[in-house]
Write an enzyme that holds these catalytic residues in place. Structure first.
Site, PDB file in Angstrom:
ATOM      1  NE  ARG A  72      -3.841  -2.256   0.264  1.00 55.01           N
ATOM      2  CZ  ARG A  72      -4.785  -2.499  -0.630  1.00 55.01           C
ATOM      3  NH1 ARG A  72      -4.932  -1.691  -1.664  1.00 55.01           N
ATOM      4  NH2 ARG A  72      -5.574  -3.553  -0.504  1.00 55.01           N
ATOM      5  CG  HIS A 111       1.700  -9.216  -6.534  1.00 54.81           C
ATOM      6  ND1 HIS A 111       1.260  -7.926  -6.778  1.00 54.81           N
ATOM      7  CD2 HIS A 111       0.685 -10.034  -6.930  1.00 54.81           C
ATOM      8  CE1 HIS A 111       0.041  -7.966  -7.288  1.00 54.81           C
ATOM      9  NE2 HIS A 111      -0.329  -9.234  -7.395  1.00 54.81           N
ATOM     10  CE1 TYR A 169      -2.542  -6.255  -4.773  1.00 57.54           C
ATOM     11  CE2 TYR A 169      -2.795  -5.785  -2.435  1.00 57.54           C
ATOM     12  CZ  TYR A 169      -2.758  -6.691  -3.480  1.00 57.54           C
ATOM     13  OH  TYR A 169      -2.944  -8.032  -3.220  1.00 57.54           O
ATOM     14  CG  HIS A 198      -3.024  -5.735  -9.919  1.00 56.24           C
ATOM     15  ND1 HIS A 198      -3.819  -5.454  -8.830  1.00 56.24           N
ATOM     16  CD2 HIS A 198      -2.671  -7.042  -9.786  1.00 56.24           C
ATOM     17  CE1 HIS A 198      -3.929  -6.538  -8.071  1.00 56.24           C
ATOM     18  NE2 HIS A 198      -3.240  -7.504  -8.627  1.00 56.24           N
ATOM     19  CD  GLU A 248      -3.013 -10.686 -10.604  1.00 58.22           C
ATOM     20  OE1 GLU A 248      -3.925 -11.247  -9.964  1.00 58.22           O
ATOM     21  OE2 GLU A 248      -2.045 -10.112 -10.059  1.00 58.22           O
ATOM     22  CG  ASP A 308      -6.578 -14.670  -9.529  1.00 59.52           C
ATOM     23  OD1 ASP A 308      -7.695 -15.198  -9.352  1.00 59.52           O
ATOM     24  OD2 ASP A 308      -5.917 -14.184  -8.598  1.00 59.52           O
ATOM     25  CG  HIS A 353      -8.416 -11.920 -10.852  1.00 60.25           C
ATOM     26  ND1 HIS A 353      -7.183 -11.308 -10.882  1.00 60.25           N
ATOM     27  CD2 HIS A 353      -8.888 -11.745  -9.589  1.00 60.25           C
ATOM     28  CE1 HIS A 353      -6.916 -10.797  -9.697  1.00 60.25           C
ATOM     29  NE2 HIS A 353      -7.930 -11.059  -8.888  1.00 60.25           N
ATOM     30  CG  HIS A 401      -2.207 -15.155  -8.625  1.00 62.20           C
ATOM     31  ND1 HIS A 401      -2.369 -13.794  -8.857  1.00 62.20           N
ATOM     32  CD2 HIS A 401      -0.893 -15.329  -8.360  1.00 62.20           C
ATOM     33  CE1 HIS A 401      -1.206 -13.194  -8.726  1.00 62.20           C
ATOM     34  NE2 HIS A 401      -0.290 -14.100  -8.432  1.00 62.20           N
ATOM     35  CG  ASP A 417     -10.196  -9.465  -7.050  1.00 62.33           C
ATOM     36  OD1 ASP A 417     -10.182 -10.669  -6.757  1.00 62.33           O
ATOM     37  OD2 ASP A 417      -9.158  -8.771  -7.116  1.00 62.33           O
ATOM     38  CG  HIS A 419      -8.921 -13.817  -4.155  1.00 57.96           C
ATOM     39  ND1 HIS A 419      -7.547 -13.776  -4.270  1.00 57.96           N
ATOM     40  CD2 HIS A 419      -9.399 -13.200  -5.272  1.00 57.96           C
ATOM     41  CE1 HIS A 419      -7.215 -13.150  -5.393  1.00 57.96           C
ATOM     42  NE2 HIS A 419      -8.326 -12.791  -6.008  1.00 57.96           N
ATOM     43  CD  GLU A 444      -2.873 -13.439  -5.418  1.00 54.33           C
ATOM     44  OE1 GLU A 444      -1.922 -12.683  -5.607  1.00 54.33           O
ATOM     45  OE2 GLU A 444      -3.937 -13.359  -6.077  1.00 54.33           O
TER      46      GLU A 444
END
Length: 280
Positions: free
Chosen positions: A37, A67, A70, A107, A142, A176, A179, A211, A224, A226, A256
């Protein structure tokens, strides 16, 4: 052998993350390159990485998956956000040179109302600046669920990005399961058709990581959310068929799911046991 892991913290170093992976029966893991973040990144210790590589060799690990944060958005409508995103992306690429057995997932971004075409153009512009003929690690777009103004939920959008990047030799994709299903790709009842479609547009040779997640929401929901393996709308059998498919089983699969180490251990154990029934 199926390569499966989960997302692990590297706050205590890569060696400890490797030990954690082994303790839950994993043979790879995914990690954030920096605060997911924010923009802070912990310096990589050479000795720590060397110790990790010993674990990877002993336990026959597959590629690690780094990864991106975000907070990166290469197609933001704000120039300062795009500049910040390029800066941390470039820094991540430099850091990954110290982790040669890794791929980098990020992303693609959100166009925030500018439209997908403009978003894709901005992503291509950024990647043309960031990727060079010397880029060695695989850089993976992704595939997204399609919520809000996300770019990259359609294979056609991923293809447009790849085709627009000049130095795309090491530009690939990470899919993913959650996704895909949320974006309208029916991997439960027609996995082969989905893979054929991806192959015809981008080439499955560009698919370098997966993923593996169940989904809290139904097919084509464009959300989204999970879920723990076997507790969502995809279900255990469909996910095992993904993991053991002849065109996918060589990939590193990372969970994830919303769990901690003990629960991830149970998920991995469950997946391995179920996979044994499908593998030759």
């Amino acid at each position: 052998m199926i390569t499966i892991g989960c997302h692990l913290s590297i706050s205590k170093g890569f060696y400890q993350a490797g030990l954690d992976a082994v303790s839950i029966g994993a043979s790879t893991f995914q990690f954030f390159t920096r605060n997911p973040r924010g923009g802070k990144a912990k310096a990589i210790d050479k000795t720590d990485v060397e110790q990790l590589q010993k674990i990877m060799n002993i336990h026959r690990f597959g590629p690690l998956v780094a990864h991106g944060a975000y907070t990166m958005n290469l197609c933001s409508d704000k120039p300062e956000t795009r500049a910040f995103s390029r800066m941390i992306f470039q820094d991540d690429l430099e850091r990954l040179k110290q982790l040669p057995e890794s791929v980098y997932v990020f992303h693609p971004g959100s166009h925030v109302g500018q439209g997908a075409e403009t978003g894709i153009a901005l992503i291509v512009e950024a990647l043309n600046e960031l990727l060079t003929p010397e880029t060695d690690n695989w850089i993976l777009l992704e595939g997204m669920s399609g919520k809000g103004s996300e770019v990259g939920s359609a294979f056609e959008e991923l293809k447009m990005i790849i085709d627009g990047v000049k130095n795309n030799r090491r530009l690939g994709i990470c899919l993913d399961s959650c996704h895909l299903y949320s974006a309208g790709y029916d991997i439960v009842t027609d996995l082969d058709k989905v893979l054929d479609h991806a192959d015809s547009l981008m080439g499955l040779e560009r698919l370098k990581a997966f993923h593996l997640n169940d989904s809290l929401v139904p097919f084509n929901s464009r959300k989204d959310r999970h879920a723990t393996i076997g507790e969502g709308s995809l279900g255990l059998e469909a996910l095992v068929k993904v993991m053991t498919h002849p065109r996918l089983r060589h990939l590193p699969f990372n969970l994830e799911t919303p769990n901690e180490l003990p629960a991830h251990q149970e998920e991995i154990k469950k997946l391995k046991a179920a996979a044994a029934e499908f593998l030759p």
